[in-house]
Scaffold this motif. Structure first.
Motif, PDB file in Angstrom:
ATOM      1  N   VAL A  15       0.785  -1.238   0.000  1.00 15.28           N
ATOM      2  CA  VAL A  15       0.000   0.000   0.000  1.00 15.28           C
ATOM      3  C   VAL A  15       0.818   1.291   0.000  1.00 15.28           C
ATOM      4  O   VAL A  15       0.267   2.364  -0.256  1.00 15.28           O
ATOM      5  N   VAL A  16       2.116   1.220   0.304  1.00 17.00           N
ATOM      6  CA  VAL A  16       2.916   2.446   0.356  1.00 17.00           C
ATOM      7  C   VAL A  16       3.631   2.688  -0.977  1.00 17.00           C
ATOM      8  O   VAL A  16       3.418   3.718  -1.637  1.00 17.00           O
ATOM      9  N   GLU A  17       4.456   1.754  -1.385  1.00 14.24           N
ATOM     10  CA  GLU A  17       5.263   1.961  -2.593  1.00 14.24           C
ATOM     11  C   GLU A  17       4.436   2.207  -3.859  1.00 14.24           C
ATOM     12  O   GLU A  17       4.826   3.039  -4.691  1.00 14.24           O
ATOM     13  N   ASN A  93       8.007  14.063   2.990  1.00 12.35           N
ATOM     14  CA  ASN A  93       8.878  13.647   1.883  1.00 12.35           C
ATOM     15  C   ASN A  93       8.113  12.742   0.914  1.00 12.35           C
ATOM     16  O   ASN A  93       8.229  12.878  -0.312  1.00 12.35           O
ATOM     17  N   PHE A  94       7.367  11.807   1.468  1.00 16.69           N
ATOM     18  CA  PHE A  94       6.592  10.876   0.650  1.00 16.69           C
ATOM     19  C   PHE A  94       5.619  11.624  -0.257  1.00 16.69           C
ATOM     20  O   PHE A  94       5.521  11.345  -1.465  1.00 16.69           O
ATOM     21  N   TRP A 119      12.502  -0.021   7.877  1.00 11.03           N
ATOM     22  CA  TRP A 119      12.550  -0.418   6.472  1.00 11.03           C
ATOM     23  C   TRP A 119      12.519   0.837   5.619  1.00 11.03           C
ATOM     24  O   TRP A 119      11.592   1.646   5.723  1.00 11.03           O
ATOM     25  N   GLN A 120      13.555   1.002   4.788  1.00 10.52           N
ATOM     26  CA  GLN A 120      13.640   2.121   3.857  1.00 10.52           C
ATOM     27  C   GLN A 120      13.298   1.601   2.460  1.00 10.52           C
ATOM     28  O   GLN A 120      14.154   1.018   1.781  1.00 10.52           O
ATOM     29  N   PRO A 121      12.055   1.794   2.019  1.00  9.87           N
ATOM     30  CA  PRO A 121      11.611   1.155   0.769  1.00  9.87           C
ATOM     31  C   PRO A 121      12.393   1.573  -0.468  1.00  9.87           C
ATOM     32  O   PRO A 121      12.665   0.736  -1.341  1.00  9.87           O
ATOM     33  N   MET A 122      12.764   2.847  -0.558  1.00 13.05           N
ATOM     34  CA  MET A 122      13.367   3.323  -1.795  1.00 13.05           C
ATOM     35  C   MET A 122      14.816   2.864  -1.973  1.00 13.05           C
ATOM     36  O   MET A 122      15.326   2.835  -3.089  1.00 13.05           O
TER      37      MET A 122
END
Length: 267
Positions: A15-17, A93-94, A119-122
């Protein structure tokens, strides 16, 4: 430890990325003036909360749930154990399409973080820490070396305009004692790992919401650093509205010397 890491990466992927740089009209709101929340924050917190309770059935203190019902934060002091969740740390930022954001969880026992996950997705980077057992980045043990021998070589971040002038008189002049001071990355989930990794030597915060600071504080301490209030008291996960001011540093000597400079104490 591995199961919680999976929960974060899977919720982020679900749901985020998919919404990074793809937020639709109406998917960004304000909880208060300047304090943004998105559907990604809220949906990720629901998923993470459900799955954490399946793993360990204790109360969950989530940033967005507390925004709706502040009384939920009392569990940090009243319950012997609880989960602490920041579904998207660095929401501004997102929303702006900047990659500096993280998904964070910590396990709190008697007011102290005993385990933490970031957790840093990028960057696809996972950090974890366990009280008394160590800190890791992508499964590799982190051990933070001491900072350089003089403040002129240190790198740190702070936002002087947020700091109480009566606590830090003349701070704007004293920051020149350090080699480099930035305004930070607007995400504790990015900034704390910079200290654990050796990219920064100190961080200064004033407002310290627990979901922002419990994970990173444990990570830095388990890597060999210090996260403590200005009086030297080790950081604990207090509910919002508690003690202000927090200094994080690579090692005890750097912490003490940075504090002396910030507060204008004699050498």
């Amino acid at each position: 430890m591995e199961k919680v890491a999976e929960i974060l990466t899977e919720a982020s992927a679900e749901v985020v990325e998919p919404r990074f740089r793809a937020l639709a009209a109406g998917e960004v709101m304000e909880k208060s003036p300047g304090d943004l929340v998105t559907v990604a924050d809220r949906e990720a917190e629901v998923i993470i909360t459900r799955r954490l309770r399946e793993l360990l059935p204790v109360p969950v203190v989530g940033e967005e749930a507390v925004a709706a019902d502040p009384s939920l934060a009392r569990a940090l002091h009243t319950e012997p154990a609880c989960w602490l969740v920041d579904p998207v740390d660095g929401t501004a930022n997102f929303v702006a399409g900047r990659p500096d954001f993280a998904v964070m969880v910590s396990l709190i026992r008697d007011g102290e973080a005993v385990a933490a996950w970031i957790w840093q997705p990028m960057t696809r980077t996972a950090y974890a820490a366990e009280l008394g057992a160590g800190a890791w980045r992508d499964g590799r043990r982190l051990t933070r070396a001491a900072a350089a021998d003089t403040p002129e070589k240190w790198r740190g971040s702070m936002k002087p305009w947020f700091l109480a002038r009566d606590v830090f008189p003349g701070l704007r002049d004293r920051v020149h004692a350090f080699g480099q001071v930035t305004g930070g990355r607007r995400s504790a989930g990015v900034e704390y790992p910079q200290v654990a990794d050796g990219d920064m030597d100190f961080l200064v915060y004033w407002r310290t919401l627990p979901w922002d600071h419990a994970p990173g504080s444990l990570l830095v301490r388990e890597a060999g650093g210090v996260s403590a209030r200005l009086d030297g008291t080790p950081y604990r996960a207090d509910p919002p509205g508690g003690v202000d001011g927090l200094l994080v540093a690579s090692d005890p000597q750097t912490w003490e010397q940075t504090r002396a400079i910030l507060l204008g104490l004699p050498d």
